[in-house]
Design a protein around this motif. Structure first.
Motif, PDB file in Angstrom:
ATOM      1  N   ASP A 158     -17.640 -13.617  12.545  1.00 21.33           N
ATOM      2  CA  ASP A 158     -17.073 -15.202  13.207  1.00 21.33           C
ATOM      3  C   ASP A 158     -16.137 -14.676  12.867  1.00 21.33           C
ATOM      4  OD1 ASP A 158     -16.233 -17.737  13.558  1.00 21.33           O
ATOM      5  OD2 ASP A 158     -18.999 -18.365  13.044  1.00 21.33           O
ATOM      6  N   ARG A 159     -14.727 -15.750  12.483  1.00 18.67           N
ATOM      7  CA  ARG A 159     -13.619 -15.721  11.466  1.00 18.67           C
ATOM      8  C   ARG A 159     -13.352 -17.260  11.098  1.00 18.67           C
ATOM      9  NH1 ARG A 159     -10.112 -13.921  16.353  1.00 18.67           N
ATOM     10  NH2 ARG A 159      -9.904 -15.235  18.023  1.00 18.67           N
ATOM     11  N   LEU A 160     -13.346 -17.945  10.027  1.00 23.55           N
ATOM     12  CA  LEU A 160     -12.660 -18.918   9.518  1.00 23.55           C
ATOM     13  C   LEU A 160     -10.963 -19.317  10.081  1.00 23.55           C
ATOM     14  CD1 LEU A 160     -14.474 -18.806   6.340  1.00 23.55           C
ATOM     15  CD2 LEU A 160     -14.983 -20.159   7.393  1.00 23.55           C
ATOM     16  N   ILE A 161     -11.331 -19.919  10.475  1.00 21.54           N
ATOM     17  CA  ILE A 161      -9.442 -20.692  11.117  1.00 21.54           C
ATOM     18  C   ILE A 161      -8.805 -21.953  10.327  1.00 21.54           C
ATOM     19  CG2 ILE A 161      -9.252 -19.376  13.242  1.00 21.54           C
ATOM     20  CD1 ILE A 161     -10.550 -21.740  14.452  1.00 21.54           C
ATOM     21  N   LEU A 162      -7.837 -21.791  10.201  1.00 20.73           N
ATOM     22  CA  LEU A 162      -7.507 -23.368  10.130  1.00 20.73           C
ATOM     23  C   LEU A 162      -6.654 -24.722  11.290  1.00 20.73           C
ATOM     24  CD1 LEU A 162      -6.306 -24.609   6.938  1.00 20.73           C
ATOM     25  CD2 LEU A 162      -4.084 -23.796   8.224  1.00 20.73           C
ATOM     26  N   CYS A 163      -7.789 -25.574  11.225  1.00 16.17           N
ATOM     27  CA  CYS A 163      -7.762 -26.189  11.830  1.00 16.17           C
ATOM     28  C   CYS A 163      -7.834 -27.659  11.021  1.00 16.17           C
ATOM     29  CB  CYS A 163      -8.655 -26.875  12.350  1.00 16.17           C
ATOM     30  SG  CYS A 163     -10.094 -25.820  13.712  1.00 16.17           S
ATOM     31  N   ALA A 164      -6.936 -28.979  11.925  1.00 16.95           N
ATOM     32  CA  ALA A 164      -6.606 -29.787  11.649  1.00 16.95           C
ATOM     33  C   ALA A 164      -6.637 -31.596  12.665  1.00 16.95           C
ATOM     34  CB  ALA A 164      -5.542 -30.636  10.918  1.00 16.95           C
ATOM     35  N   HIS A 165      -7.142 -32.436  12.462  1.00 18.19           N
ATOM     36  CA  HIS A 165      -6.769 -33.670  13.211  1.00 18.19           C
ATOM     37  C   HIS A 165      -5.704 -33.448  14.256  1.00 18.19           C
ATOM     38  CE1 HIS A 165      -5.038 -37.432  15.188  1.00 18.19           C
ATOM     39  NE2 HIS A 165      -7.031 -37.306  15.718  1.00 18.19           N
ATOM     40  N   PRO A 166      -5.471 -33.313  15.684  1.00 20.10           N
ATOM     41  CA  PRO A 166      -4.540 -32.987  16.404  1.00 20.10           C
ATOM     42  C   PRO A 166      -2.753 -33.637  15.769  1.00 20.10           C
ATOM     43  CG  PRO A 166      -5.990 -33.254  17.790  1.00 20.10           C
ATOM     44  CD  PRO A 166      -6.498 -33.273  16.180  1.00 20.10           C
ATOM     45  N   GLY A 167      -3.232 -34.623  16.052  1.00 23.10           N
ATOM     46  CA  GLY A 167      -1.866 -35.630  14.914  1.00 23.10           C
ATOM     47  C   GLY A 167      -1.440 -34.747  13.641  1.00 23.10           C
ATOM     48  N   ARG A 168      -2.362 -34.211  12.547  1.00 23.92           N
ATOM     49  CA  ARG A 168      -2.132 -33.299  12.041  1.00 23.92           C
ATOM     50  C   ARG A 168      -1.240 -32.331  11.653  1.00 23.92           C
ATOM     51  NH1 ARG A 168      -0.021 -32.455   7.874  1.00 23.92           N
ATOM     52  NH2 ARG A 168      -1.071 -31.785   5.635  1.00 23.92           N
ATOM     53  N   VAL A 225     -17.435 -30.844   7.119  1.00 26.26           N
ATOM     54  CA  VAL A 225     -15.552 -30.476   6.459  1.00 26.26           C
ATOM     55  C   VAL A 225     -15.400 -31.204   8.449  1.00 26.26           C
ATOM     56  CG1 VAL A 225     -14.106 -28.481   6.865  1.00 26.26           C
ATOM     57  CG2 VAL A 225     -16.072 -28.672   5.107  1.00 26.26           C
ATOM     58  N   MET A 226     -15.811 -30.658   8.924  1.00 28.10           N
ATOM     59  CA  MET A 226     -14.578 -30.914  10.636  1.00 28.10           C
ATOM     60  C   MET A 226     -14.959 -32.287  10.316  1.00 28.10           C
ATOM     61  SD  MET A 226     -15.972 -27.250  12.924  1.00 28.10           S
ATOM     62  CE  MET A 226     -17.919 -27.906  12.639  1.00 28.10           C
ATOM     63  N   SER A 227     -15.815 -33.188   9.972  1.00 30.37           N
ATOM     64  CA  SER A 227     -15.953 -34.257  10.484  1.00 30.37           C
ATOM     65  C   SER A 227     -15.123 -35.220   9.587  1.00 30.37           C
ATOM     66  CB  SER A 227     -17.876 -35.078   9.804  1.00 30.37           C
ATOM     67  OG  SER A 227     -17.433 -36.297   9.963  1.00 30.37           O
ATOM     68  N   ALA A 228     -14.796 -34.145   8.127  1.00 26.00           N
ATOM     69  CA  ALA A 228     -13.948 -34.868   7.443  1.00 26.00           C
ATOM     70  C   ALA A 228     -12.157 -34.592   7.554  1.00 26.00           C
ATOM     71  CB  ALA A 228     -13.854 -35.023   6.075  1.00 26.00           C
ATOM     72  N   LEU A 229     -12.273 -33.600   8.535  1.00 27.31           N
ATOM     73  CA  LEU A 229     -10.663 -33.255   9.580  1.00 27.31           C
ATOM     74  C   LEU A 229     -10.768 -33.882  10.395  1.00 27.31           C
ATOM     75  CD1 LEU A 229     -10.743 -29.458   9.651  1.00 27.31           C
ATOM     76  CD2 LEU A 229      -9.475 -30.784   7.949  1.00 27.31           C
ATOM     77  N   GLN A 230     -11.293 -35.112  11.245  1.00 25.55           N
ATOM     78  CA  GLN A 230     -11.398 -35.694  12.563  1.00 25.55           C
ATOM     79  C   GLN A 230     -10.865 -36.873  11.371  1.00 25.55           C
ATOM     80  OE1 GLN A 230     -14.213 -35.764  15.682  1.00 25.55           O
ATOM     81  NE2 GLN A 230     -14.987 -34.553  14.320  1.00 25.55           N
ATOM     82  N   SER A 231     -10.834 -37.143   9.962  1.00 25.38           N
ATOM     83  CA  SER A 231      -9.638 -38.702   9.572  1.00 25.38           C
ATOM     84  C   SER A 231      -7.917 -38.045   9.524  1.00 25.38           C
ATOM     85  CB  SER A 231     -10.035 -39.042   7.994  1.00 25.38           C
ATOM     86  OG  SER A 231      -9.845 -37.891   7.816  1.00 25.38           O
ATOM     87  N   GLY A 232      -7.785 -37.105   9.833  1.00 24.99           N
ATOM     88  CA  GLY A 232      -6.649 -36.554   9.814  1.00 24.99           C
ATOM     89  C   GLY A 232      -5.645 -36.080   8.879  1.00 24.99           C
ATOM     90  N   HIS A 233      -6.480 -36.629   7.553  1.00 27.13           N
ATOM     91  CA  HIS A 233      -5.375 -36.309   5.935  1.00 27.13           C
ATOM     92  C   HIS A 233      -5.285 -34.863   5.567  1.00 27.13           C
ATOM     93  CE1 HIS A 233      -5.782 -41.082   5.808  1.00 27.13           C
ATOM     94  NE2 HIS A 233      -7.119 -40.999   6.168  1.00 27.13           N
TER      95      HIS A 233
END
Length: 300
Positions: A158-168, A225-233
């Motif tokens: 697999d690979r770890l990738i950098l993600c965020a909420h689209p607005g962030r 982590v993915m749930s937290a990312l959806q907060s946009g912070h």
């Protein structure tokens, strides 16, 4: 201390209530109370303290909680291991760390031609210990075991990738590099079975994890982590396989092209032949679980 006493104690500890424990176990509340009282009297310790209507574990209770969970889990695995040797229906017990279990092995076990296996989920240290003492036949982790009694095979990646909420994500340069990561943080990641790989990857880029991560947010799984990312912070490092559905749904967006490879290793005691299972796992990962890159089947 009997296994039945351990089970009663665990239900009371998990629910903070003798009443709920009794309902779960199908016994009376007084039977639970008597069991706990006998344990406390026999060992001359208090296991619970009352906090309002809830029961709170004492320090001795916390010790018993961890050990009782481990002991009963080992008993369950022992039973499975005995049953796995039935002549008419043999199967292997495969112990997996969280991300391998949640996002890879269920699909692999369902692929055409898959050998019969029983998957169990545990932490990195538990998986290694179970394979070492024979409670599990095979282990699957993202950390290559180094013990000389193990034989290991790299089966997929697999690979770890950098993600965020689209607005962030839109606030971060598309061509962000490792050196710019700190100024666009904080960055979160799981503090679970992938943590050694993540920390090693950051160290390879000469980054200080303490300067990247928020001081008070430590999450135990990539799902959290993915749930937290959806907060946009925050920005976050997450496994591509796990993030796939959220990326396709537009709930998360990939940030830049930064990535950390995550190879997965299947291992067993050296006297056990795992070639067939490893080969099937590698083929299924490559054929059925795209678009995540599958590593070639390589004997270590």
């Amino acid at each position: 201390m009997t296994f039945e006493q351990m089970r009663i104690f665990l239900e009371a500890a998990h629910y903070g209530s003798f009443t709920y424990a009794a309902e779960r176990l199908g016994i009376t509340q007084s039977a639970v109370s008597v069991c706990i009282k006998k344990l406390e009297e026999k060992h001359a310790v208090a296991l619970f303290e009352r906090s309002g209507r809830r029961l709170v574990l004492t320090e001795a209770g916390q010790v018993l909680l961890g050990e009782a969970e481990r002991i009963l889990r080992d008993v369950e695995l022992t039973i499975q291991r005995i049953e796995s040797r039935r002549p008419a229906d043999p199967f292997a017990i495969v112990a997996c760390t969280g991300n391998a279990y949640d996002h890879w092995m269920a699909g692999i076990a369902c692929a055409a031609g898959a050998p019969q296996v029983n998957l169990v989920r545990a932490g990195l240290d538990e998986v290694t210990a179970w394979v070492m003492r024979g409670s599990a036949d095979v282990g699957l982790t993202s950390v290559m075991p180094s013990h000389p009694q193990f034989r290991q095979v790299r089966v997929f990646a697999d690979r770890l990738i950098l993600c965020a909420h689209p607005g962030r994500a839109r606030e971060v340069p598309e061509a962000i590099g490792w050196r710019e990561l700190e100024e666009h943080g904080p960055v979160i990641w799981e503090h679970g079975d992938l943590a050694p790989t993540i920390l090693a990857g950051l160290a390879a880029q000469r980054l200080d994890p303490g300067r990247l991560a928020p001081a008070k947010l430590r999450l135990a799984s990539s799902m959290a982590v993915m749930s937290a990312l959806q907060s946009g912070h925050h920005l976050g490092l997450v496994p591509e396989r796990a993030a796939g559905p959220l990326l396709r749904a537009g709930l998360l967006a990939r940030v830049g092209a930064l990535e950390i490879p995550v190879p997965y290793w299947m291992f067993a005691l050296r006297e056990r032949d795992i070639d067939a299972l490893a080969a099937h796992t590698a083929r299924a990962a490559g054929a059925a679980l795209a678009p995540v890159e599958a590593a070639p089947y390589v004997k270590a």
